[in-house]
Design an enzyme around this catalytic site. Structure first.
Site, PDB file in Angstrom:
ATOM      1  N   GLY A   1      53.974  32.757 165.684  1.00  0.00           N
ATOM      2  CA  GLY A   1      54.148  32.448 164.141  1.00  0.00           C
ATOM      3  C   GLY A   1      55.237  33.093 163.416  1.00  0.00           C
ATOM      4  O   GLY A   1      56.353  32.912 163.809  1.00  0.00           O
TER       5      GLY A   1
ATOM      6  N   ARG B   1      62.630  21.388 168.633  1.00  0.00           N
ATOM      7  CA  ARG B   1      61.663  21.144 169.542  1.00  0.00           C
ATOM      8  C   ARG B   1      62.174  20.023 170.620  1.00  0.00           C
ATOM      9  O   ARG B   1      61.780  19.848 171.634  1.00  0.00           O
ATOM     10  CB  ARG B   1      60.342  20.876 168.958  1.00  0.00           C
TER      11      ARG B   1
END
Ligand code: AMP
Length: 394
Positions: A352, A35
């Site tokens: 997900g 991230r």
């Protein structure tokens, strides 16, 4: 779409909402930098333009100012990834951070403390958002993972800026989804797997107008099969969703969407990796046995559809991929999508567990785009407009 290249950042402070909600180990070390790396392009661009950067994010779900959730733990990693010094300030609003952001010089980076140390963040509090807004001249949202939340830093803060735009990461997410949902290339194939029909109904209904093929897999398969009169043994089922499953099939037919359900399945006599297994027809699962993956014939069928597809959306695994003996279907599907991508198809993996699967099986570089936001991606697929995205467009 307002993007970074439409703004001149020279001598301006960009307040960027990033998603640095990264996993930490017990020594508070970052165990997955993905991230942070994903935020680098936007940060680099602004600095190169002659601007300075104030980074704000949440980390975990702290109750109050719990230092275990301090973004201070990740400051060095952010600095390593960016290859530049990052100054951390131990609050996100108030005198100290305001002074720090006011004194920022072009090329400098400031990281604010965890936004969720304040309940006002998730409450979308306007006064709190106004205090955050003091840190920048331009607001940049680059956090897709929280774009579906009307939180102070993701949505409310935008109203205090004349200049605001999407960061590169968020722009790419929107573009990728647009490529899938509004493509002029055909055929478009959606693979919807995962555990339950209930969590994917709205997605399936919304995308039926946009796709040519719908591949269904995973735990939700058995609700469809039972609804059609098949025997599913002890497989996962949502009995109250059988009618909806039939409705989905009818709607798909009406819209000329070809639905591909598994024709065979790997079954296990227990829900654990070392259970006894065998492959049977999808609608002939004996009592006491559980469907845990798709069978080989199914993989072959799905493979043929994928091979011909020009646009591919994958959401949800085909089996219980976390257990190695039940992962074959999901791995094969991933490989087929990678192959189609190599041959020119555009493939988007989002939501997900399918993202976890492509990472686990190392094919993330072989698909066109892997979405960074599970819930946000699902909401976009459901046709909802996301508050974080709307706030920039306003
Ligand atoms: P979702 O979050 O809805 O995409 O669901 C992902 C989960 O579905 C994963 O944890 C899988 O283990 C689970 N899953 C996939 N296939 C099955 C199955 N046949 N039975 C039970 N769970 C499954």
């Amino acid at each position: 779409m307002k993007t970074l290249d439409q703004i001149d950042f020279k001598n301006k402070r960009a307040l960027i909402r990033v998603d640095f909600n990264v996993p930490l180990n017990e020594k508070f070390e970052v165990t997955d930098k993905t991230r942070i790396e994903a935020a680098k392009p936007s940060i680099d661009k602004i600095l190169k333009d002659g601007g300075s950067v104030v980074l704000m994010s949440h980390l975990g779900r702290p109750k109050g100012k719990d230092k275990a959730f301090s973004l201070g733990h990740i400051a060095q990693t952010v600095s390593d990834v960016l290859g530049k010094q990052v100054n951390f300030v131990d609050d996100c609003i108030g005198k100290n951070p305001e002074e720090a952001s006011k004194n920022l010089q072009p090329g400098e980076i400031l990281l604010l403390e965890n936004l969720r140390f304040y309940d006002e963040e998730t409450a979308g509090d306007k006064a709190f958002a106004e205090k955050l807004a003091k840190h920048g001249d331009v607001y940049v949202n680059d956090a897709f993972g929280t774009a579906h939340r009307a939180h102070a830093s993701t949505t409310i803060v935008a109203q205090f800026f004349n200049e605001k735009c999407f960061g590169d990461l968020l722009a790419k997410e929107i573009e990728s989804l647009d490529k899938v949902l509004n493509s002029d290339k055909k055929p478009v194939t959606a693979i919807i797997g995962g555990a339950k029909v209930s969590s994917k109904i709205t997605v399936i209904e919304n995308i039926l107008d946009k796709i040519d093929h719908l591949i269904i897999g995973g735990g939700m398969t058995y609700t469809f099969i039972k609804a059609q009169g098949g025997k599913i043994g002890n497989s996962l089922v949502e009995d109250d969703k059988q009618e909806i499953a039939l409705e989905i099939l009818a709607k798909a037919k009406k819209k000329n969407v070809e639905v591909h359900l598994p024709v065979d399945t790997l079954i296990a006599d227990d829900f654990n990796n070392d259970a006894q297994t065998k492959t049977v027809k999808i609608d002939e699962i004996p009592a006491g046995w559980i469907g845990v993956d798709v069978g080989k014939k199914t993989i072959e069928n799905f493979g043929k559809v994928i091979e011909e597809s020009k646009i591919i959306l994958w959401n949800g695994p085909l089996g219980v991929f976390e257990m190695s003996n039940f992962a074959f279907g999901t791995i094969s599907l991933g490989k087929d999508i990678a192959k189609a991508t190599k041959q020119g198809a555009f493939s988007l993996v989002g939501g997900g567990d399918s993202v976890a699967a492509v990472k686990k099986f190392h094919i993330e570089d072989e698909v066109s785009y892997v979405s960074t936001g599970g819930g946000a991606m699902l909401e976009m697929l459901e046709g909802k407009s996301l508050p974080g995205i709307e706030a920039i467009k306003k």
